[in-house]
Motif scaffolding. Structure first.
Motif: not given
Length: 224
Positions: A22-23, A115, A142, A25, A20
């Motif tokens: 995140k924006k 994300d 999302n 990353q 997973r």
């Protein structure tokens, strides 16, 4: 499909399939060796252009003084001033090239724009990355939706805006869902209708999971 806008060897891949993210990353890095070479050339070109401009400036100033003393004709002074203008333009172009070469470094580190979840890794470290060729496949987490199929006998019972219940057996999870579209025509092979629905609670869900969409009549539409 995440790719790079520059060609180069993959120096590092910071994620694995199933991670997973995140924006913002870091996803992967491209070896900047080619950029380093281009930057050195741009720096050298900028330095040479600056030296040439300095020489032209000294010549122009000297001829201006000589002209004011009547030692040289106006034509010679104008040639020196024209040469100075050309050298100044060359210097500005070299500086722009230097700036563009420096800006290439920001493309060596590719970061996620959303994300999501890493669905597939399509390249490995030390392989050549080419512009437009995907290195990773990422699914945004999302805005997960359910894609389900509904039998033709139940197609008339459902419409956009209707409520439903999502059930994911592997996660033993239920959530409210809302129908956003029902295909206006059936699949010719299966005689079923494609249904799409949004999910209210997406906690713990991963793209590609098998799901059941329970509509108001109690019937179930299978999907993912």
């Amino acid at each position: 499909m995440v790719s790079t806008r520059m060609m180069g060897y993959i120096k590092r891949i910071a994620v694995e399939e199933g991670d997973r993210i995140k924006k913002g990353q870091l996803l992967f890095e491209i070896d900047p060796a080619d950029i380093d070479a281009g930057k050195r050339m741009a720096d050298a070109g900028a330095m040479q252009a600056k030296l040439a401009y300095d020489d032209a400036k000294r010549d122009s100033d000297r001829f201006q003084t000589l002209y004011e003393k009547g030692a040289v004709p106006l034509r010679d002074l104008e040639k020196m001033k024209l040469n100075l203008q050309m050298r100044e333009q060359s210097m500005q172009m070299a500086k722009e090239g230097q700036k563009q070469a420096s800006e290439q470094y920001k493309y060596t580190a590719v970061r996620s724009s959303v994300d999501g979840v890493v669905v597939r890794k399509m390249a490995n470290v030390s392989e050549m990355a080419l512009p437009g060729h995907p290195i990773l496949v990422i699914s945004g987490s999302n805005n997960l939706r359910v894609n389900a199929t509904l039998g033709e006998q139940d197609a008339g019972k459902l419409k956009a805006g209707d409520s439903a219940i999502l059930f994911v057996p592997s996660a033993n999870k239920k959530s409210e869902a809302k129908i956003v579209s029902v295909a206006p025509a059936a699949d010719m092979a299966t005689h079923s209708f494609n249904v799409k629905a949004t999910i209210k609670d997406q906690t713990g869900l991963i793209p590609g999971m098998y799901a059941k969409l329970i509509i108001a009549s109690g019937d179930k539409a299978n999907g993912a």
